[in-house]
Structures are given as structure tokens and as C-alpha cells.
Design a protein around this motif. Structure first.
Motif, mmCIF file in Angstrom:
data_model
loop_
_atom_site.group_PDB
_atom_site.id
_atom_site.type_symbol
_atom_site.label_atom_id
_atom_site.label_comp_id
_atom_site.label_asym_id
_atom_site.label_seq_id
_atom_site.Cartn_x
_atom_site.Cartn_y
_atom_site.Cartn_z
ATOM 1 N N GLU A 150 49.645 18.920 -65.456
ATOM 2 C CA GLU A 150 50.833 19.003 -66.308
ATOM 3 C C GLU A 150 51.392 20.422 -66.359
ATOM 4 O O GLU A 150 52.296 20.708 -67.123
ATOM 5 N N ARG A 151 50.795 21.304 -65.572
ATOM 6 C CA ARG A 151 51.143 22.722 -65.687
ATOM 7 C C ARG A 151 52.474 23.049 -65.019
ATOM 8 O O ARG A 151 52.750 22.572 -63.922
ATOM 9 N N ASN A 152 53.244 23.924 -65.685
ATOM 10 C CA ASN A 152 54.446 24.450 -65.040
ATOM 11 C C ASN A 152 54.020 25.482 -63.979
ATOM 12 O O ASN A 152 52.823 25.719 -63.778
ATOM 13 N N PHE A 153 54.992 26.076 -63.330
ATOM 14 C CA PHE A 153 54.668 26.994 -62.223
ATOM 15 C C PHE A 153 53.854 28.188 -62.709
ATOM 16 O O PHE A 153 52.861 28.589 -62.087
ATOM 17 N N PHE A 154 54.270 28.760 -63.845
ATOM 18 C CA PHE A 154 53.589 29.915 -64.437
ATOM 19 C C PHE A 154 52.102 29.600 -64.674
ATOM 20 O O PHE A 154 51.211 30.312 -64.223
ATOM 21 N N ASP A 155 51.840 28.503 -65.380
ATOM 22 C CA ASP A 155 50.457 28.131 -65.690
ATOM 23 C C ASP A 155 49.685 27.726 -64.445
ATOM 24 O O ASP A 155 48.464 27.912 -64.378
ATOM 25 N N SER A 156 50.391 27.187 -63.459
ATOM 26 C CA SER A 156 49.714 26.805 -62.213
ATOM 27 C C SER A 156 49.235 28.041 -61.458
ATOM 28 O O SER A 156 48.134 28.058 -60.902
ATOM 29 N N LEU A 157 50.074 29.094 -61.450
ATOM 30 C CA LEU A 157 49.648 30.345 -60.801
ATOM 31 C C LEU A 157 48.394 30.876 -61.474
ATOM 32 O O LEU A 157 47.421 31.259 -60.820
ATOM 33 N N ASP A 158 48.419 30.894 -62.815
ATOM 34 C CA ASP A 158 47.279 31.379 -63.581
ATOM 35 C C ASP A 158 46.044 30.534 -63.277
ATOM 36 O O ASP A 158 44.955 31.059 -63.052
ATOM 37 N N PHE A 159 46.234 29.224 -63.257
ATOM 38 C CA PHE A 159 45.115 28.307 -63.016
ATOM 39 C C PHE A 159 44.493 28.554 -61.642
ATOM 40 O O PHE A 159 43.281 28.706 -61.515
ATOM 41 N N VAL A 160 45.319 28.613 -60.626
ATOM 42 C CA VAL A 160 44.797 28.779 -59.265
ATOM 43 C C VAL A 160 44.040 30.105 -59.132
ATOM 44 O O VAL A 160 42.935 30.166 -58.588
ATOM 45 N N ALA A 161 44.635 31.174 -59.661
ATOM 46 C CA ALA A 161 44.010 32.491 -59.511
ATOM 47 C C ALA A 161 42.771 32.628 -60.395
ATOM 48 O O ALA A 161 41.678 32.921 -59.906
ATOM 49 N N SER A 162 42.944 32.399 -61.705
ATOM 50 C CA SER A 162 41.858 32.692 -62.648
ATOM 51 C C SER A 162 40.756 31.642 -62.604
ATOM 52 O O SER A 162 39.583 31.983 -62.708
ATOM 53 N N ASN A 163 41.118 30.390 -62.482
ATOM 54 C CA ASN A 163 40.104 29.344 -62.583
ATOM 55 C C ASN A 163 39.518 28.931 -61.247
ATOM 56 O O ASN A 163 38.474 28.295 -61.215
ATOM 57 N N ILE A 164 40.200 29.249 -60.163
ATOM 58 C CA ILE A 164 39.651 28.859 -58.865
ATOM 59 C C ILE A 164 39.291 30.086 -58.020
ATOM 60 O O ILE A 164 38.136 30.291 -57.667
ATOM 61 N N LEU A 165 40.283 30.940 -57.734
ATOM 62 C CA LEU A 165 40.035 32.033 -56.786
ATOM 63 C C LEU A 165 39.049 33.076 -57.319
ATOM 64 O O LEU A 165 38.169 33.519 -56.580
ATOM 65 N N LEU A 166 39.181 33.482 -58.580
ATOM 66 C CA LEU A 166 38.264 34.514 -59.098
ATOM 67 C C LEU A 166 36.812 34.035 -59.165
ATOM 68 O O LEU A 166 35.925 34.716 -58.645
ATOM 69 N N PRO A 167 36.535 32.869 -59.778
ATOM 70 C CA PRO A 167 35.135 32.427 -59.799
ATOM 71 C C PRO A 167 34.567 32.230 -58.399
ATOM 72 O O PRO A 167 33.440 32.634 -58.119
ATOM 73 N N LEU A 168 35.367 31.667 -57.526
ATOM 74 C CA LEU A 168 34.907 31.448 -56.150
ATOM 75 C C LEU A 168 34.628 32.792 -55.470
ATOM 76 O O LEU A 168 33.606 32.971 -54.798
#
Ligand code: PFF
Length: 450
Positions: A375-393
Motif C-alpha cells: 500500500e506504500r506510495n513511492f516515498f515509503d517504497s523507497l524507504d522500505f526497499v533501502a531500510s528494510n531490505i538493502l541495509l539488513p541484507l
């Protein structure tokens, strides 16, 4: 492969304190001032802070040491550093550069809001006690079309100008001014907040752990927060470490930087929580806390306008010293690996990030109905991809790369300057980087996908 030749001319930090200030400048940002108090408020206050401290020692210190050591050993950007320990691992650095690119695109939009709030506090526009009016004002800004984009552009331009100056001239010099200014301002404001009538309840809420409030959700939130707040998992500290001279004491730096970061987060908590309790707001107020509740608090304080101006300048300083590190990670890669002129790299990358940020900004307003991930807009999607996926990985893979591929013996030789520096916690660090780090981060990563 002429990276090695190039390294003889590689720029270095002018002084040890310059590196520590720049690296802690990267760590201290919107994550500390805005997110930490709100996360603590949402997760039982002292319970969160206690767990945060434990994870800080176990994961924060471990990853910080691993990243700085890898950076100094290779004297390369995030991708080059991984490539040097194993060609197959270059893509891990690539994930980091991508994370930096994505984070700065939306970080700069928030930086723009902060600049707007400096102006609002200077003109007295936010000198209003009613949180509802302030909420409307904040909504009008972030939901606007041209205004937030203009401020986002100004923030991005400021970031580019500092990074353009290079390591010694730009980042280090500005950090030497920005960081001490930040400490002084935050201490003054914290003293003011803690001496408000009723402030003691907020101090107690933040510092006395309620053990019953500790559950897996609190633990995982604290783990994620340590990660983001310390700028770990995307090669930022690899890049900053690559400009270090061979005689630096890495274990010491890797201890001091997380302590400074946590000190600022705690002080931010000691501004927000006492004030929240003194004025009867909700500790779990969430994302609006910084831009809506605090101006309301300032408006009800003696000398509130002065404190509001000081505070938003402080947030801008913190955001800038983080944004310059995000840009530097990407610039260092392009300059090192593609042999592109620094000026071209800074303006080229900055401009593309600006454009992505424009879409991010619009997605809080005119484009808010367009959803991307869930349900995320573009702003929240960027945050999600970077903070929740790329950083932990990135962090998980860093532990494996340093602990298992490069090897802890080699890493420790580098970290201790070939045994010249005493590092009593070395056996513990080995255990943490090889086992605890990967497993703990895997848990955060899996949860972030749920
Ligand atoms: N640590 C910064 C903050 O707390 O705001 C954000 C950040 C900067 C994350 C640089 C990652 C990074 F590489």
C-alpha cells in the motif's frame, strides 16, 4: 587494476578527530533526532533503550569495526572493497551504493522540510500552541507540489556543494563546525526540556526499564534502529574508513562513534519525552512528533521561538552530515571505479537523486494515490526497499564477507595495525561477527519482510 596506484594519492582525513566527527556526523541524523524518540515512545521507553544498548554493543560495535577495517584495508569504495577481498562479492558493495542512492533521494526531501521549518520558526509561523493547526500546516507542506520540491532541491544542492569540496576540504571541515555546534545546541535544549514542570515523568519513562514491556517486537525494532542509526550495512563506514591513515586506532574509533551516536539519540529522547509528559502529549505520537508536537511544545515554553529556531538548525546540521555521507558512498564508487571526475560525479548523481526525490515528494501529495510496494506510495517504497531490505541484507553479507571470506585473522591484523594496538575484545568480536551478527540481522531482515 590500477586502483592500487591511484591509492598512493588517495585523500585522507586530516586528523583522527576529523574522521571521528565525520563518521559520527554520518551516524547522527534524522534517525536519532526524529526516529529514536518516537521508537522509544512506541516501545515502552526504558525497555526499548535497554535493549537498544545491548544490541548496540553486540551488533553496532561489531559491524562498525568490520566496516571501518575493511575500508582502511582496501582503501577503496564500497564495491571496490568487496571486490578486493573476493571478486564474486562486488555486488554486495553494489547493493550498498544502491541503498545510499535510494536513501538520499528521500532523505533530501525530509531535509527540505527541515529547511522549510527553519524559515517557519524564523518568521514565527509555527509559534502556535495548537497541535491541530500545526498538523494542518505540516500536511500542507508535505502534500504540496512546488514548495517541498524547491526545498528538497536546496537541501540536495547544499549536500552536493559540501561533497564537492572533497574529503579534507568539504566533509571534514564542515563536520568540524557542524558536529560541535550540534552537541552544544542539543545539550542546551535538553536542559531546557528536562527542567520543565513535570519533566521528571518523561525522564523516568525513558530511562527506567519496564521489563514487562520487553517482547520480541521491541527487540527487533531496537535492532533495526541500531542498524539504520549507525549508518551500517551500506558501505558508508567502508568508504569513510578508506580515507583513514594506517596508524589510526580502529577499535577505539569503532567504540567512540557508536557512543556519540547513542548519546545524541538519548539527548533527543531527553528533549522529546520530558516535553511530551510535561505538556500531556502521547509518547507514541509517531512520525508527526518532530514537526507537529515539538513546535507546539516550543510555543508553550519561555523563549520558545529561540529554542524552535535552534532545534531546527540542529536537525538540519544532523541531516546534512548524514546526507553528505550518503552521497559520498556513491561518488567514491563512481570516481574510483569509473574514473569519472569528482565534480561530474557529484553533480550527475546529485541531479538524478534530485529527480527521484521529486517523484518521492509528489507521492506525498498529488501522486499519493499511486502505490508501489503493497500500500506504500513511492516515498515509503523507497524507504522500505533501502531500510528494510538493502541495509539488513548488506549488514548480514558484511558479517559473512569479513567473518568467513576475508577471515577474522586478516581483519584483526588490519584492525590492530599488525598487533601494535591492544584489542582485548578480539575473541568476542570474532564470535560476534561470525555467528551473532549474521543470525541477529537475519531475524531483522526476515521480520522486515513480514
Ligand atoms: N544514520 C543516519 C541517520 O540516523 O539519520 C542515516 C544514514 C546515513 C543511514 C548514512 C545510512 C547511511 F549510510
Amino acid at each position: 587494476m590500477d586502483n592500487l596506484n591511484q591509492n598512493t594519492q588517495r585523500e585522507q582525513w586530516g586528523s583522527k578527530i576529523g574522521f571521528i566527527l565525520a563518521a559520527s556526523g554520518s551516524a547522527v541524523g534524522l534517525g536519532n533526532l526524529w526516529k529514536f524518540p518516537y521508537m522509544a515512545g512506541r516501545n515502552g521507553g526504558g525497555a526499548f533503550v535497554l535493549v537498544y544498548f545491548i544490541i548496540l554493543f553486540l551488533i553496532g560495535f561489531t559491524l562498525m569495526l568490520a566496516e571501518i577495517t575493511l575500508g582502511r584495508h582496501t582503501q577503496l569504495n564500497a564495491i571496490g572493497a568487496y571486490k578486493k577481498i573476493s571478486k564474486k562479492w562486488a555486488w554486495v558493495g553494489g547493493l550498498g551504493v544502491l541503498a545510499g542512492f535510494i536513501i538520499l533521494s528521500f532523505y533530501s526531501v525530509v531535509g527540505g522540510w527541515v529547511i522549510n521549518y527553519i524559515i517557519k520558526s524564523l518568521t514565527g509561523a509555527i509559534n502556535i500552541a495548537d497541535p491541530e493547526i500545526l498538523g494542518g500546516m505540516f500536511g500542507a507542506l508535505v502534500g504540496g507540489t512546488v514548495e517541498p520540491i524547491v526545498y528538497h532541491g536546496i537541501f540536495m544542492l547544499m549536500t552536493m556543494i559540501i561533497v564537492l569540496g572533497g574529503i579534507g576540504g568539504g566533509i571534514e571541515k564542515s563536520s568540524k563546525i557542524l558536529m560541535p555546534g550540534l552537541f552544544i545546541m542539543i545539550i542546551i535544549i535538553a536542559i531546557r526540556a528536562m527542567t520543565l514542570p513535570g519533566a521528571i515523568e518523561g525522564i523516568k519513562y525513558l530511562l527506567i526499564p519496564n521489563f514487562e514491556a520487553i517482547n520480541i517486537g521491541v527487540v527487533l525494532d531496537a535492532l533495526g534502529q541500531v542498524f539504520f542509526s549507525l549508518s551500517l550495512g551500506m558501505g558508508c563506514m567502508i568508504t569513510y574508513g578508506s580515507y583513514l591513515s594506517k596508524d589510526t586506532n580502529i577499535p577505539e574509533s569503532a567504540t567512540v562513534i557508536p557512543l556519540i551516536d547513542t548519546g545524541v539519540a538519548l539527548l533527543a529522547g531527553l528533549i522529546v519525552m520530558p516535553a511530551v509528559f510535561a505538556f500531556g502529549f502521547e509518547p507514541g505520537g509517531g512520525p508527526g512528533l518532530l514537526f507537529i508536537t515539538l513546535p507546539a511544545i516550543f510555543a508553550q515554553m519561555p523563549l520558545g521561538t529561540v529554542f524552535a529556531i535552534l532545534f531546527f538548525f540542529l536537525v538540519l546540521f544532523a541531516a546534512l552530515s548524514s546526507s553528505i555521507s550518503l552521497l559520498e558512498v556513491c561518488v567514491a564508487y563512481v570516481v574510483d571505479e569509473w574514473k569519472i571526475n569528482r565534480k561530474v560525479a557529484v553533480f550527475g548523481l546529485g541531479f538524478v537523486m534530485f529527480l527521484i526525490g521529486v517523484v518521492a515528494s509528489l507521492s506525498n501529495g498529488p501522486l499519493s494515490h499511486v502505490t508501489f510496494i503493497g500500500e506504500r506510495n513511492f516515498f515509503d517504497s523507497l524507504d522500505f526497499v533501502a531500510s528494510n531490505i538493502l541495509l539488513p541484507l548488506g549488514g548480514l553479507l558484511l558479517c559473512i564477507a569479513v567473518g568467513w571470506i576475508w577471515g577474522t585473522d586478516e581483519a584483526l591484523a588490519e584492525a590492530t595495525n599488525d598487533g601494535k594496538i591492544e584489542f582485548k575484545l578480539a575473541p568476542l568480536w570474532i564470535f560476534l561477527v561470525k555467528y551473532v551478527g549474521p543470525i541477529a540481522i537475519a531475524i531483522v531482515f526476515i521480520r522486515s519482510l513480514m
